[in-house]
Design a protein around this motif. Sequence first.
Motif, PDB file in Angstrom:
ATOM      1  N   GLY A  32      40.362 -39.070 118.830  1.00 31.20           N
ATOM      2  CA  GLY A  32      39.483 -38.167 119.269  1.00 31.20           C
ATOM      3  C   GLY A  32      38.881 -36.959 117.379  1.00 31.20           C
ATOM      4  O   GLY A  32      38.171 -36.582 117.899  1.00 31.20           O
ATOM      5  N   VAL A  33      38.765 -37.895 116.578  1.00 28.39           N
ATOM      6  CA  VAL A  33      38.201 -37.439 115.382  1.00 28.39           C
ATOM      7  C   VAL A  33      37.141 -37.282 115.778  1.00 28.39           C
ATOM      8  O   VAL A  33      35.925 -36.552 115.492  1.00 28.39           O
ATOM      9  CB  VAL A  33      39.034 -38.579 114.359  1.00 28.39           C
ATOM     10  CG1 VAL A  33      38.378 -39.364 114.094  1.00 28.39           C
ATOM     11  CG2 VAL A  33      38.246 -37.162 112.671  1.00 28.39           C
ATOM     12  N   VAL A  34      36.201 -37.857 117.122  1.00 28.33           N
ATOM     13  CA  VAL A  34      34.883 -38.572 116.921  1.00 28.33           C
ATOM     14  C   VAL A  34      34.465 -37.052 117.174  1.00 28.33           C
ATOM     15  O   VAL A  34      33.290 -36.852 117.194  1.00 28.33           O
ATOM     16  CB  VAL A  34      34.611 -39.437 118.176  1.00 28.33           C
ATOM     17  CG1 VAL A  34      33.481 -40.094 118.376  1.00 28.33           C
ATOM     18  CG2 VAL A  34      34.915 -40.921 117.402  1.00 28.33           C
ATOM     19  N   ALA A  35      35.430 -36.425 117.731  1.00 29.40           N
ATOM     20  CA  ALA A  35      35.077 -35.127 117.971  1.00 29.40           C
ATOM     21  C   ALA A  35      34.215 -34.074 117.634  1.00 29.40           C
ATOM     22  O   ALA A  35      33.671 -33.537 117.437  1.00 29.40           O
ATOM     23  CB  ALA A  35      35.944 -33.832 119.523  1.00 29.40           C
ATOM     24  N   ALA A  36      34.917 -34.148 116.232  1.00 29.28           N
ATOM     25  CA  ALA A  36      34.062 -33.739 114.873  1.00 29.28           C
ATOM     26  C   ALA A  36      32.623 -34.518 114.004  1.00 29.28           C
ATOM     27  O   ALA A  36      32.794 -33.632 112.573  1.00 29.28           O
ATOM     28  CB  ALA A  36      35.528 -33.437 114.171  1.00 29.28           C
ATOM     29  N   ALA A  42      30.107 -40.635 114.314  1.00 28.17           N
ATOM     30  CA  ALA A  42      30.432 -41.667 115.203  1.00 28.17           C
ATOM     31  C   ALA A  42      29.892 -42.347 115.296  1.00 28.17           C
ATOM     32  O   ALA A  42      30.755 -44.137 116.399  1.00 28.17           O
ATOM     33  CB  ALA A  42      30.440 -40.803 116.512  1.00 28.17           C
ATOM     34  N   PHE A  43      28.754 -43.116 115.390  1.00 29.20           N
ATOM     35  CA  PHE A  43      28.098 -44.218 115.619  1.00 29.20           C
ATOM     36  C   PHE A  43      29.055 -45.507 114.885  1.00 29.20           C
ATOM     37  O   PHE A  43      28.942 -46.775 115.411  1.00 29.20           O
ATOM     38  CB  PHE A  43      26.749 -44.584 115.301  1.00 29.20           C
ATOM     39  CG  PHE A  43      25.744 -46.093 115.924  1.00 29.20           C
ATOM     40  CD1 PHE A  43      25.997 -46.414 117.118  1.00 29.20           C
ATOM     41  CD2 PHE A  43      25.694 -46.667 115.099  1.00 29.20           C
ATOM     42  CE1 PHE A  43      25.095 -47.445 117.410  1.00 29.20           C
ATOM     43  CE2 PHE A  43      24.798 -47.835 115.115  1.00 29.20           C
ATOM     44  CZ  PHE A  43      24.767 -48.800 116.406  1.00 29.20           C
ATOM     45  N   LEU A  64      33.425 -43.736 127.274  1.00 35.55           N
ATOM     46  CA  LEU A  64      34.200 -42.173 126.264  1.00 35.55           C
ATOM     47  C   LEU A  64      33.492 -41.667 125.773  1.00 35.55           C
ATOM     48  O   LEU A  64      32.815 -40.712 125.706  1.00 35.55           O
ATOM     49  CB  LEU A  64      35.906 -42.536 126.622  1.00 35.55           C
ATOM     50  CG  LEU A  64      36.368 -41.451 126.867  1.00 35.55           C
ATOM     51  CD1 LEU A  64      36.445 -40.844 127.936  1.00 35.55           C
ATOM     52  CD2 LEU A  64      38.443 -41.281 126.340  1.00 35.55           C
ATOM     53  N   ILE A  65      33.659 -42.493 124.646  1.00 30.57           N
ATOM     54  CA  ILE A  65      32.588 -42.019 123.025  1.00 30.57           C
ATOM     55  C   ILE A  65      31.033 -42.064 123.187  1.00 30.57           C
ATOM     56  O   ILE A  65      30.767 -40.703 123.534  1.00 30.57           O
ATOM     57  CB  ILE A  65      33.050 -42.929 122.282  1.00 30.57           C
ATOM     58  CG1 ILE A  65      34.250 -42.835 121.395  1.00 30.57           C
ATOM     59  CG2 ILE A  65      32.265 -41.838 120.799  1.00 30.57           C
ATOM     60  CD1 ILE A  65      35.319 -43.643 120.785  1.00 30.57           C
ATOM     61  N   SER A  66      30.460 -42.566 124.286  1.00 34.35           N
ATOM     62  CA  SER A  66      28.732 -42.365 124.152  1.00 34.35           C
ATOM     63  C   SER A  66      28.822 -41.768 125.191  1.00 34.35           C
ATOM     64  O   SER A  66      28.271 -40.750 124.895  1.00 34.35           O
ATOM     65  CB  SER A  66      28.926 -43.670 124.798  1.00 34.35           C
ATOM     66  OG  SER A  66      28.596 -44.893 124.126  1.00 34.35           O
ATOM     67  N   THR A  67      28.887 -40.808 126.307  1.00 33.38           N
ATOM     68  CA  THR A  67      29.679 -40.231 127.609  1.00 33.38           C
ATOM     69  C   THR A  67      29.899 -39.113 126.605  1.00 33.38           C
ATOM     70  O   THR A  67      29.055 -37.527 126.886  1.00 33.38           O
ATOM     71  CB  THR A  67      30.498 -40.214 128.700  1.00 33.38           C
ATOM     72  OG1 THR A  67      30.503 -41.667 129.652  1.00 33.38           O
ATOM     73  CG2 THR A  67      30.272 -39.120 129.482  1.00 33.38           C
ATOM     74  N   PHE A  68      30.702 -38.914 125.444  1.00 32.95           N
ATOM     75  CA  PHE A  68      30.527 -37.755 124.720  1.00 32.95           C
ATOM     76  C   PHE A  68      29.974 -37.144 124.213  1.00 32.95           C
ATOM     77  O   PHE A  68      28.876 -36.196 124.225  1.00 32.95           O
ATOM     78  CB  PHE A  68      32.157 -37.967 123.891  1.00 32.95           C
ATOM     79  CG  PHE A  68      32.571 -36.344 123.324  1.00 32.95           C
ATOM     80  CD1 PHE A  68      32.704 -34.998 122.889  1.00 32.95           C
ATOM     81  CD2 PHE A  68      32.070 -36.912 121.607  1.00 32.95           C
ATOM     82  CE1 PHE A  68      32.819 -33.984 122.507  1.00 32.95           C
ATOM     83  CE2 PHE A  68      32.404 -35.917 120.950  1.00 32.95           C
ATOM     84  CZ  PHE A  68      31.924 -34.735 121.463  1.00 32.95           C
ATOM     85  N   LEU A  69      29.263 -38.475 123.210  1.00 34.98           N
ATOM     86  CA  LEU A  69      28.084 -38.065 122.830  1.00 34.98           C
ATOM     87  C   LEU A  69      26.468 -37.603 123.183  1.00 34.98           C
ATOM     88  O   LEU A  69      26.286 -36.664 122.726  1.00 34.98           O
ATOM     89  CB  LEU A  69      27.853 -39.434 121.410  1.00 34.98           C
ATOM     90  CG  LEU A  69      28.920 -39.491 120.736  1.00 34.98           C
ATOM     91  CD1 LEU A  69      28.357 -40.952 119.986  1.00 34.98           C
ATOM     92  CD2 LEU A  69      28.788 -38.460 119.286  1.00 34.98           C
ATOM     93  N   ASN A  70      26.718 -38.479 124.231  1.00 35.39           N
ATOM     94  CA  ASN A  70      25.347 -37.728 125.422  1.00 35.39           C
ATOM     95  C   ASN A  70      25.506 -36.287 125.658  1.00 35.39           C
ATOM     96  O   ASN A  70      24.510 -35.635 125.962  1.00 35.39           O
ATOM     97  CB  ASN A  70      25.142 -38.830 126.042  1.00 35.39           C
ATOM     98  CG  ASN A  70      24.729 -40.058 125.813  1.00 35.39           C
ATOM     99  OD1 ASN A  70      23.917 -40.447 124.790  1.00 35.39           O
ATOM    100  ND2 ASN A  70      25.176 -41.121 126.951  1.00 35.39           N
ATOM    101  N   SER A  71      27.248 -36.242 125.790  1.00 36.70           N
ATOM    102  CA  SER A  71      27.330 -34.978 126.361  1.00 36.70           C
ATOM    103  C   SER A  71      26.975 -33.969 125.548  1.00 36.70           C
ATOM    104  O   SER A  71      25.974 -32.792 125.369  1.00 36.70           O
ATOM    105  CB  SER A  71      28.259 -34.363 127.365  1.00 36.70           C
ATOM    106  OG  SER A  71      28.779 -35.455 128.228  1.00 36.70           O
TER     107      SER A  71
END
Length: 108
Positions: A32-36, A42-43, A64-71
């Motif tokens: 979840g830390v990827v969000a920050a 994140a890569f 999941l992480i890729s979709t979040f980063l794209n959004s």
Amino acid sequence: MRPDRYLEDFLNGLETLSGAYPEAAEVIASHGVVAALDDDEAFVVLLRLVGPEAPVYADELWQLISTFLNSRRAEELFGGSEGIGHTHLNAVRRPRYIPPNTRPVIPR
């Protein structure tokens, strides 16, 4: 789409993935830390999910992480995913990189 919806979706996805792999729930939740993180940081997290020693859930977590980063990128550039393809790339409100006013002096 609400601006923060992609964050909620990401966190809910982590929770769902943790439920699917209860033995790795803490490790999955720690992502979840990827969000920050900045996209570059994140890569690095994504790179850890590749290779022969990748966990069983790596593909799902990668998606999941890729979709979040794209959004998140769509939100930064266009104000939401609805605007993708409707806004010209040169019309970005806040550029991610602004070159310095002076050129650097390179020693010979």
